[in-house]
Enzyme design. Structure first.
Site, short mmCIF file in Angstrom:
data_model
loop_
_atom_site.label_atom_id
_atom_site.label_comp_id
_atom_site.label_asym_id
_atom_site.label_seq_id
_atom_site.Cartn_x
_atom_site.Cartn_y
_atom_site.Cartn_z
N ARG A 240 0.67 -1.06 -0.05
CA ARG A 240 0.03 -0.15 -0.13
C ARG A 240 0.86 1.27 0.02
NH1 ARG A 240 -3.36 -2.50 -1.55
NH2 ARG A 240 -5.52 -2.95 -0.90
N GLU A 269 -3.19 7.38 -4.70
CA GLU A 269 -3.77 6.90 -6.00
C GLU A 269 -4.95 7.31 -6.45
OE1 GLU A 269 -3.68 2.34 -6.00
OE2 GLU A 269 -1.47 2.43 -5.01
N HIS A 287 -0.66 0.04 -10.01
CA HIS A 287 -1.21 -0.97 -8.95
C HIS A 287 -2.06 -1.98 -9.63
CE1 HIS A 287 -3.81 -1.07 -4.94
NE2 HIS A 287 -3.29 -2.40 -5.56
C1 DGY Z 1 -5.84 -6.06 -2.78
O1 DGY Z 1 -6.27 -6.97 -3.09
O2 DGY Z 1 -5.51 -5.51 -1.89
C2 DGY Z 1 -5.06 -5.47 -3.97
O3 DGY Z 1 -4.17 -4.36 -3.72
C3 DGY Z 1 -5.91 -5.15 -5.17
O4 DGY Z 1 -5.41 -5.49 -6.36
#
Ligand code: DGY
Length: 322
Positions: A240, A269, A287
């Site tokens: 993240r 983002e 992402h």
């Molecule tokens: C998640 O599943 O947390 C991812 O970041 C989305 O692709």
């Protein structure tokens, strides 16, 4: 005939997932895949029995408390759930689900892509070529950081961290990690546990961030922790964005303290700190950790399994608990 449960789906999902959703539920969809405001979510949630949201939808306490009482289940199309206020949902009696396991391999693949892309200057070398600026092979151009034999520190040794470690062992990297507790995982018996993140930073010639975003991990990578790392380290983030303090990483990439970074996630983002884009030693992706056809279908089906179980009165197979 009992009416089908009414489900608000806040994002457009893959065709196979939408097909099963439409077969089994009365769906309030978002065919344009617009980023809905919290107001719009509330309007659409009117009389819904459940919600299937995405990682871009913030369900904070304020929103959860305003949801209609008909909403009894919320499943997110993601393994990460930092966008959900778990305590608020529990207090309101809303069951929560997510999509673990099925995106482990796809995300670990992208971590290795970021690691190699950063270490081997994939961005600047490819751009030179694409811009028609490559004039000749040179023994001193595009020199990257050697990977083989280096120490890889993994922050967060859950499923994805372990999958990254296994892949990195294929590159003969020495695996170090920090986690709440040591793990006993197949093929990783020789991985070296650090009982603090600082101790991990000190040895990490490469650092791969694979922990969830929590109060404790927010801005874990900052000026002070970067200073602990060996000079010329490489930082990879596929977890993240806010685990890294952008300004600190940009400073370190500019000074050379950090040789290169590979990032698939960012704070705020999809708006990226514009200073990142000035840096040649940055490999960036939008992402896409879980973005394979198979994985995204599997994530959608996990959400549907969560909903199906809930409406049959059975335990949710992938519950989120505080
Ligand atoms: C998640 O599943 O947390 C991812 O970041 C989305 O692709």
């Amino acid at each position: 005939m009992t009416p089908k449960p009414r489900i608000l789906v806040t994002r457009l999902l893959p065709a196979a997932v939408m097909e099963r959703l439409n077969r089994d539920y009365d769906v309030i969809d978002n065919a344009d895949d617009a980023q809905l405001s919290q107001e719009e979510i509330l309007q659409r949630a009117e009389a819904a029995d459940g919600i299937l949201c995405g990682p871009t939808n913030l369900f904070d306490r304020a929103l959860i408390e305003k949801l209609p009482d008909t909403v009894k289940v919320l499943t997110t199309f993601s393994v990460g759930y930092d966008h959900l206020d778990v305590s608020a949902a529990q207090e309101k009696g809303i069951a929560l689900g997510n999509t673990p396991d099925v995106l482990t391999d796809a995300t670990a693949d992208i971590a290795l892509l970021c690691l190699l892309g950063a270490a081997r200057m994939a961005h600047s070398s490819a751009m030179t070529l694409r811009n028609g600026e490559w004039t000749q092979w040179s023994s001193t151009q595009f020199l990257g950081v050697h990977v083989t034999g280096k120490k890889l520190g993994i922050l967060g040794m859950g499923r994805i961290g372990q999958a990254v470690a296994r892949r990195a062992k294929g590159f003969d990297m020495e695996i170090h990690y920090h986690n709440r507790r040591p793990v006993n995982a197949r093929g990783l018996e020789d991985a070296i546990y650090h009982d603090s993140a600082d101790s991990l930073f000190k040895v990490s010639e490469f650092l791969s961030i694979n922990c969830g975003l929590t109060k404790e991990t927010r801005y874990a990578v900052n000026d002070e922790t970067i200073a602990l790392m060996p000079d010329g380290a490489v930082i990879v983030n596929t977890a993240r964005g806010p685990i890294v303090e952008d300004a600190a990483l940009i400073r370190a990439l500019t000074s050379g303290k950090v040789a290169a970074a590979g990032l698939d996630v960012f704070e705020n983002e999809p708006v990226l700190n514009p200073d990142y884009l000035q840096l040649d030693n940055l490999f960036v992706l939008p992402h896409i950790g879980s973005a394979t056809v198979e994985t995204r279908d599997a994530m959608g089906f996990k959400c549907l399994d969560n909903l199906d179980a809930f409406f049959k009165g059975e335990p949710i197979p992938n519950p989120i608990t505080a």
